[in-house]
Scaffold this motif. Structure first.
Motif, mmCIF file in Angstrom:
data_model
loop_
_atom_site.group_PDB
_atom_site.id
_atom_site.type_symbol
_atom_site.label_atom_id
_atom_site.label_comp_id
_atom_site.label_asym_id
_atom_site.label_seq_id
_atom_site.Cartn_x
_atom_site.Cartn_y
_atom_site.Cartn_z
ATOM 1 N N SER A 117 5.870 5.525 -4.440
ATOM 2 C CA SER A 117 5.844 5.435 -2.977
ATOM 3 C C SER A 117 5.845 6.799 -2.297
ATOM 4 O O SER A 117 5.336 6.928 -1.174
ATOM 5 C CB SER A 117 7.040 4.620 -2.479
ATOM 6 O OG SER A 117 8.261 5.249 -2.857
ATOM 7 N N HIS A 118 6.381 7.830 -2.964
ATOM 8 C CA HIS A 118 6.415 9.163 -2.358
ATOM 9 C C HIS A 118 5.006 9.636 -1.994
ATOM 10 O O HIS A 118 4.784 10.175 -0.900
ATOM 11 C CB HIS A 118 7.077 10.156 -3.311
ATOM 12 C CG HIS A 118 7.038 11.575 -2.835
ATOM 13 N ND1 HIS A 118 7.810 12.024 -1.783
ATOM 14 C CD2 HIS A 118 6.285 12.645 -3.246
ATOM 15 C CE1 HIS A 118 7.558 13.310 -1.575
ATOM 16 N NE2 HIS A 118 6.636 13.700 -2.443
ATOM 17 N N LEU A 119 4.055 9.414 -2.895
ATOM 18 C CA LEU A 119 2.670 9.810 -2.630
ATOM 19 C C LEU A 119 1.959 8.806 -1.731
ATOM 20 O O LEU A 119 1.163 9.189 -0.866
ATOM 21 C CB LEU A 119 1.914 9.978 -3.947
ATOM 22 C CG LEU A 119 2.385 11.119 -4.841
ATOM 23 C CD1 LEU A 119 1.668 11.092 -6.176
ATOM 24 C CD2 LEU A 119 2.148 12.458 -4.147
ATOM 25 N N ARG A 120 2.239 7.534 -1.925
ATOM 26 C CA ARG A 120 1.627 6.518 -1.049
ATOM 27 C C ARG A 120 1.988 6.758 0.403
ATOM 28 O O ARG A 120 1.154 6.621 1.296
ATOM 29 C CB ARG A 120 2.084 5.111 -1.449
ATOM 30 C CG ARG A 120 1.280 4.470 -2.542
ATOM 31 C CD ARG A 120 1.392 2.946 -2.527
ATOM 32 N NE ARG A 120 2.753 2.450 -2.339
ATOM 33 C CZ ARG A 120 3.633 2.270 -3.316
ATOM 34 N NH1 ARG A 120 3.316 2.599 -4.559
ATOM 35 N NH2 ARG A 120 4.839 1.772 -3.052
#
Length: 199
Positions: A117-120
């Motif tokens: 989720s950090h990159l999303r």
């Protein structure tokens, strides 16, 4: 590289980029007009698709409603037909051959997102091209995932989720989609299973 160049090169890119947002807006304006024209205005709808897609042939018909991301990454061959609710997320190129029939509610996805989720949450995406050969029939509610190639003379059964390449001359179905059997000349005489065509 711009975010658009990264997208087209198959690299990680940020979809919230201004240029890409403008490209998607242009596509949505054309698609909105296409989907809301009166049914008799076939020529007008066809001209809109020609203006939207990267490449079209002479004979094609797309039933509204239709959805796509950009349009310019979509190429279709001659005698292409799609039923209602075709969705093509064309962040990468989608190349479709001639004599391709597409059932209702088919979804073709070139786009993918990071697992973490950090990159999303930073709006990163990636995209891989999809290729569909000649003489293909995609049954209703088929989903095609990024990077897949479907060969020529293939039938994909309704409700299938295609996650891997499908070779030529086969019937494939399931979730995940797998080859069920080869399509041979013996199938020429039959419309469906044991229903022989009238001579």
């Amino acid at each position: 590289m711009t975010e658009k160049e990264k997208m087209l090169a198959g690299k990680a890119y940020q979809a919230g980029d201004k240029e890409l947002s403008q490209d998607r807006l242009r596509a949505r304006e054309i698609v909105f007009e296409f989907n809301n024209l009166p049914p008799k205005q076939i020529k007008q709808r066809k001209n809109l698709i020609k203006n939207l897609f990267g490449k079209t042939a002479t004979m094609f018909y797309i039933e509204p409603p239709f959805r796509c991301d950009y349009g310019y990454n979509i190429e279709i061959g001659d005698h292409f037909y799609s039923n209602f609710n075709l969705t093509i997320l064309d962040c990468a190129k989608v190349t479709i051959g001639s004599h391709v029939f597409v059932g209702p509610n088919v979804s073709i996805y070139t786009a993918g997102h990071p697992l973490h989720s950090h990159l999303r949450n930073q709006e990163y995406e990636w995209a891989q091209p999809i290729v569909i050969g000649d003489n293909v029939w995609l049954g209703g509610n088929v989903v095609i995932n990024p990077g897949v190639t479907i060969g020529s003379n293939v039938v994909v059964g309704s409700g299938s989720v295609v996650t891997k390449n499908i070779p030529d001359n086969v019937f494939a179905a399931g979730n995940p989609c797998k080859v069920i059997r080869e399509i041979t000349d013996a199938d020429k005489d039959f419309y469906y299973k044991n229903f022989k065509l009238d001579e």
